[in-house]
Design a protein around this motif. Structure first.
Motif, short mmCIF file in Angstrom:
data_model
loop_
_atom_site.label_atom_id
_atom_site.label_comp_id
_atom_site.label_asym_id
_atom_site.label_seq_id
_atom_site.Cartn_x
_atom_site.Cartn_y
_atom_site.Cartn_z
N TYR A 139 50.68 18.57 21.96
CA TYR A 139 49.66 19.86 22.52
C TYR A 139 50.52 20.71 23.42
O TYR A 139 51.07 20.25 24.19
N GLN A 141 49.03 22.58 27.01
CA GLN A 141 47.96 23.07 27.79
C GLN A 141 48.60 24.10 28.91
O GLN A 141 49.88 24.27 29.39
N ALA A 154 43.57 24.86 30.18
CA ALA A 154 43.08 25.12 28.54
C ALA A 154 44.34 23.93 27.84
O ALA A 154 45.35 24.48 27.90
N LYS A 155 43.80 23.38 26.90
CA LYS A 155 44.68 22.67 25.74
C LYS A 155 44.28 22.78 23.94
O LYS A 155 42.70 22.24 23.55
N TYR A 156 45.10 22.41 23.52
CA TYR A 156 44.97 22.88 22.27
C TYR A 156 46.43 21.79 21.08
O TYR A 156 47.63 22.48 21.80
N SER A 157 45.37 21.09 20.10
CA SER A 157 47.06 20.09 19.63
C SER A 157 46.53 21.20 18.53
O SER A 157 45.41 20.87 17.87
N THR A 158 47.37 21.50 17.70
CA THR A 158 46.97 21.22 15.77
C THR A 158 46.54 20.38 15.56
O THR A 158 46.93 19.34 16.03
N GLN A 168 42.94 15.93 15.74
CA GLN A 168 42.95 17.20 16.73
C GLN A 168 41.83 17.71 18.23
O GLN A 168 40.76 16.77 17.77
N TYR A 170 40.87 20.27 21.19
CA TYR A 170 41.20 20.81 22.15
C TYR A 170 40.00 20.99 23.33
O TYR A 170 39.20 19.88 22.91
N SER A 199 35.77 18.85 25.97
CA SER A 199 36.92 18.61 25.03
C SER A 199 36.67 18.43 23.98
O SER A 199 34.81 18.37 24.09
#
Length: 325
Positions: A139, A141, A154-158, A168, A170, A199
């Protein structure tokens, strides 16, 4: 015409058919709870660690971007559960009175369950687990330093493909440095900060396909939806280019579940998928976790290397490469 045909057929045997469908849905509810709960519990740990890369106060408008790789170690105790014929109202275990079956975190072993719906044998395989001892997902960040020692993160994973599903996560958080108020701590290169995080984790698995004379019953996919509120306090000590950090994490998670998949023609008469999703509300949960976190951060010019380990009921590891602008 199709609707009329199925309507007449169901009406002719309405009492027993509807009763059997009710039993079938109760069994699906029981199995869903046992099957997916360990995975949603694990999802909280997978999303919890690595949020605070450092408790130190950063310069105003400093930006940090990182690529994180997360590894969750699947404990043996959460890979399977036992079922007995007495647990079911509609199905029976084929050729046995009890069996051990995998959870969503388990292996790919299966058993057959059988029942009778309107004179037709319903025979299905129990769902498989991910069959992985470790679950990995990457992910991104990032963070921006704001005034007064505040930092937004902020964090985000596909969607990460698992062997039998997807994962997933985020979310976003706010960090505040409070060692800035103690000059003696800053002089000793000691940093303290608190972090609040929200989250969302979405974990889904291939579930059970139930073919009937009315078509599929539409429960081929099972989703666990987790909303987590997290609070943590971290402290660190700097030794030249190396920073050693430890923290305590407390989070509260709300777990919801839903099924999906191809719907059969029986949906023209009875909204089975909708009914089961309503029944799944009975196993919605709220859980609180307390875990520890340790990490080390090493600086190479504007790059940082950081391993993180979170521990409690489960163990989760995280490694990141960060760049500070």
């Amino acid at each position: 015409m199709t609707c009329l045909f199925f309507g007449n057929r169901l009406q002719a045997q309405s009492s027993q058919t509807f009763e059997d469908l009710g039993y079938l849905l109760n069994d699906a509810l029981f199995f869903s709870d046992q099957y997916i709960t360990p995975a949603t519990d694990a999802a909280v740990y997978q999303a919890a660690s690595g949020w605070m890369t450092s408790p130190k106060k950063r310069k105003l408008w400093d930006v940090t971007l990182g690529i994180h790789s997360n590894v969750f170690f699947v404990p043996k105790r959460d890979r399977s559960f036992k079922v007995n014929n007495a647990d079911f109202q509609f199905f029976q275990i084929e050729g046995a009175t009890s069996a051990t079956v995998p959870t969503a975190l388990g292996n790919d072993s299966q058993i057959y369950l059988a029942g009778d719906l309107d004179g037709e044998e319903i025979r299905l395989k129990s769902p498989e687990g991910v069959n992985q001892e470790t679950i990995f997902y990457p992910y991104l960040q990032g963070s921006v330093a704001l005034p007064y020692g505040i930092e937004i993160i902020a964090k985000y994973s596909t969607k990460t493909k698992l062997k039998r599903g997807d994962y997933q996560v985020y979310g976003f958080g706010l960090k505040h440095n409070f060692s800035q108020y103690f000059k003696s701590l800053e002089a000793k290169k000691v940093n303290l900060a608190a972090l609040a995080v929200y989250s969302k984790e979405d974990i889904s698995f291939d579930f059970i396909s139930i073919p009937t004379q009315y078509g599929s019953l539409g429960i081929n996919r099972l989703n666990g939806l987790v909303d987590t509120w997290q609070f943590q306090v971290n402290g660190s000590k700097e030794f030249g280019n190396f920073e050693l950090m430890a923290g305590i994490i407390v989070n509260t998670s709300n777990f919801k579940y839903k099924v999906g998949g191809e719907r059969g023609e029986i949906e023209n008469i009875i909204p089975l998928q909708q009914i089961l999703n309503k029944k799944l509300e009975e196993i919605y949960k709220t859980k609180t976790n307390v875990m520890g976190e340790i990490s080390g951060r090493y600086q190479i010019k504007k790059f940082y290397l950081q391993p993180v380990v979170a521990f409690g009921k489960f163990v989760n590891a995280n490694f990141s490469v960060q760049y500070e602008f």
